[in-house]
Write an enzyme that holds these catalytic residues in place. Structure first.
Site, PDB file in Angstrom:
ATOM      1  N   PRO A  33       2.968  -2.890   6.752  1.00 55.30           N
ATOM      2  CA  PRO A  33       4.169  -3.048   7.582  1.00 55.30           C
ATOM      3  C   PRO A  33       5.380  -2.511   6.840  1.00 55.30           C
ATOM      4  CG  PRO A  33       3.501  -5.150   6.650  1.00 55.30           C
ATOM      5  CD  PRO A  33       2.434  -4.177   6.297  1.00 55.30           C
ATOM      6  N   ALA A  44       9.551  -1.847   7.429  1.00 57.35           N
ATOM      7  CA  ALA A  44      10.683  -2.129   8.302  1.00 57.35           C
ATOM      8  C   ALA A  44      11.272  -0.841   8.862  1.00 57.35           C
ATOM      9  CB  ALA A  44      11.753  -2.893   7.531  1.00 57.35           C
ATOM     10  N   GLN A  62       3.218  -9.024  10.686  1.00 59.18           N
ATOM     11  CA  GLN A  62       3.546  -9.597   9.379  1.00 59.18           C
ATOM     12  C   GLN A  62       4.741 -10.523   9.535  1.00 59.18           C
ATOM     13  OE1 GLN A  62       5.468  -7.753   5.789  1.00 59.18           O
ATOM     14  NE2 GLN A  62       3.420  -7.966   4.913  1.00 59.18           N
ATOM     15  N   CYS A  87       8.763  -8.518  -1.031  1.00 59.56           N
ATOM     16  CA  CYS A  87      10.064  -7.855  -0.910  1.00 59.56           C
ATOM     17  C   CYS A  87      10.838  -7.926  -2.228  1.00 59.56           C
ATOM     18  CB  CYS A  87      10.885  -8.493   0.201  1.00 59.56           C
ATOM     19  SG  CYS A  87      12.486  -7.696   0.403  1.00 59.56           S
ATOM     20  N   HIS A 108       0.366  -5.340  -3.959  1.00 60.74           N
ATOM     21  CA  HIS A 108       1.122  -4.137  -4.296  1.00 60.74           C
ATOM     22  C   HIS A 108       1.273  -4.164  -5.809  1.00 60.74           C
ATOM     23  CE1 HIS A 108       4.935  -1.451  -3.658  1.00 60.74           C
ATOM     24  NE2 HIS A 108       4.146  -1.024  -4.643  1.00 60.74           N
ATOM     25  N   ASN A 156      -2.826  -1.957  -2.951  1.00 59.99           N
ATOM     26  CA  ASN A 156      -1.688  -1.222  -2.406  1.00 59.99           C
ATOM     27  C   ASN A 156      -0.895  -0.618  -3.555  1.00 59.99           C
ATOM     28  OD1 ASN A 156       1.509  -2.192  -1.061  1.00 59.99           O
ATOM     29  ND2 ASN A 156       0.382  -0.354  -0.518  1.00 59.99           N
ATOM     30  N   ASP A 183       0.739   3.647  -4.393  1.00 59.02           N
ATOM     31  CA  ASP A 183       0.487   5.043  -4.771  1.00 59.02           C
ATOM     32  C   ASP A 183      -0.756   5.632  -4.121  1.00 59.02           C
ATOM     33  OD1 ASP A 183       2.731   4.703  -6.271  1.00 59.02           O
ATOM     34  OD2 ASP A 183       1.755   4.793  -8.225  1.00 59.02           O
ATOM     35  N   ARG A 224       3.983   4.107   1.979  1.00 58.46           N
ATOM     36  CA  ARG A 224       4.817   5.325   1.983  1.00 58.46           C
ATOM     37  C   ARG A 224       4.015   6.612   2.146  1.00 58.46           C
ATOM     38  NH1 ARG A 224       7.518   5.257  -3.492  1.00 58.46           N
ATOM     39  NH2 ARG A 224       5.537   4.278  -4.051  1.00 58.46           N
TER      40      ARG A 224
END
Length: 377
Positions: A23, A25, A77, A108, A180, A212, A214, A237
């Site tokens: 997810p 934003a 999410q 975050c 991540h 998560n 790269d 990304r």
């Protein structure tokens, strides 16, 4: 490339290939998810929403939770810092038939969020984190809705929280966890450290562990799974401006030849399709305005020209977009420079926390005003 044999289930839902769209934003709205799904299967997560906004019946939040009729399972999410608010939000979401899977966000790194004890700062408070996961699961589990948790390595290199977070989520009934592999202090800079994904996989034995960080190519996803033993990958990304990455991922996991990168004419067609879906969701004015942020990602590495790039970045109507896309040379092949990192990167920095935040990791107190709207991580 041989197929990578793996079976990923999130609660009752098989995920094949074992690929999850992270997810993001302002990115993973219903239009972008539909576009990505047209290339390959997987689990596609709606952009993050706050539990408080759900409980307060915020109309903008409800619009963000739109799903395509063919989208299944519908994945949301949810972010919150209060067990009671998270529980109530889940009851509303399930009671109104809005989603089939609830992911929770603990990654975050945004300063204004961590400063209040939210985001990647919260898992340091082990009892509070456990209480939130337990309350969320208790509200969802009777209806067969799985709850998952995504988090970072920790606050910084001195305060790692991910192993405790993984074990707690597992113990409190989460259906899967995702890491991540960066700290909050890293933000999106530097390289993700996949060794922590391997460590989490060793610590969490009864539910899937997703990795998560790269994953910019299909080869990156295969490498992550082979090196860490994780059960699936979460792509963020790496798919910005390249929704066809999900077709490449599907081919890679099935051991099939990867489709060639699109030429400039095909990129223009995909961009036009993205515009069409955004206009359908948000109307022509907001839809085209929202498309602007994607322009640099779509044309990364292509010899488009600075003037045309500027005009595309300021496009305001579907007709204007069509005129600008007509000026592209459709025969230009996909460039090697279009591969690699994309999206926000920035630089690392110190994480500011609430006063005394590190004093007692077993303090279950709910942080004040930490559930404001923000971007995920």
């Amino acid at each position: 490339m041989p197929a990578l044999t793996t079976t990923l289930r999130i609660g009752p839902y098989p995920v094949d290939p074992p690929v999850v769209l992270a997810p993001m934003a302002g990115i993973t709205n219903v239009a972008f998810r539909r576009l990505c799904r047209e290339y390959g299967a997987g689990l596609y997560v709606c952009e993050m929403i706050t539990a408080r906004a759900v409980v307060e019946r915020d109309p903008k939040t409800r619009h963000m939770m739109a799903f395509d009729p063919t989208e299944s399972p519908r994945s949301v999410q949810l972010y919150g810092v209060d067990p009671a608010t998270m529980s109530e939000a889940v009851k509303i979401i399930i009671g109104e038939g809005l989603a089939d899977h609830i992911d929770t966000n603990w990654g975050c790194p945004v300063a204004k969020v961590c400063r209040r004890g939210g985001g990647a700062a919260l898992p340091y408070k082990r009892r509070l984190f456990a209480n939130i996961i337990a309350a969320t699961v208790a509200a969802a589990q009777p209806h067969g809705v799985p709850v998952t948790a995504k988090f970072r390595i920790g606050i910084d290199d001195e305060h790692h929280t991910y192993l405790d977070a993984g074990r707690i989520a597992e113990a409190e009934g989460a259906a899967a966890v995702a890491l991540h592999a960066r700290t909050a202090a890293q933000r999106y800079s530097g390289q993700a450290d996949w060794t922590h994904i391997a460590a989490l996989k060793q610590a969490v034995r009864t539910i899937p562990v997703l990795g998560n960080g790269d994953i910019f190519t299909a080869a990156d996803a295969i490498a992550m799974m082979e090196k860490t033993g994780c059960d699936g990958v979460v792509v963020g990304r790496g798919c910005l401006g390249r929704p066809w990455l999900f077709g490449e991922l599907q081919a890679a996991f099935r051991g099939e030849p990867l489709p060639p990168g699109p030429n400039l004419g095909e990129v223009a067609r995909v961009l036009r399709r993205h515009a069409e879906l955004l206009v359908e969701h948000d109307g022509p004015e907001k839809g085209i305005r929202d498309l602007r942020k994607h322009m640099a990602w779509y044309f990364m590495g292509f010899p488009v020209g600075s003037q045309l790039r500027r005009e595309l970045a300021m496009v305001s109507t579907p007709a204007q977009l069509d005129d600008l896309l007509e000026r592209l040379d459709p025969t230009v092949p996909f460039p090697a420079t279009a591969e690699g990192p994309r999206g926000r990167q920035g630089s690392p920095g110190k994480v500011t926390l609430p006063y005394g935040w590190l004093d007692d990791p077993d303090d279950p107190s709910v942080p004040f005003a930490a559930d404001l709207m923000h971007s995920g991580g």
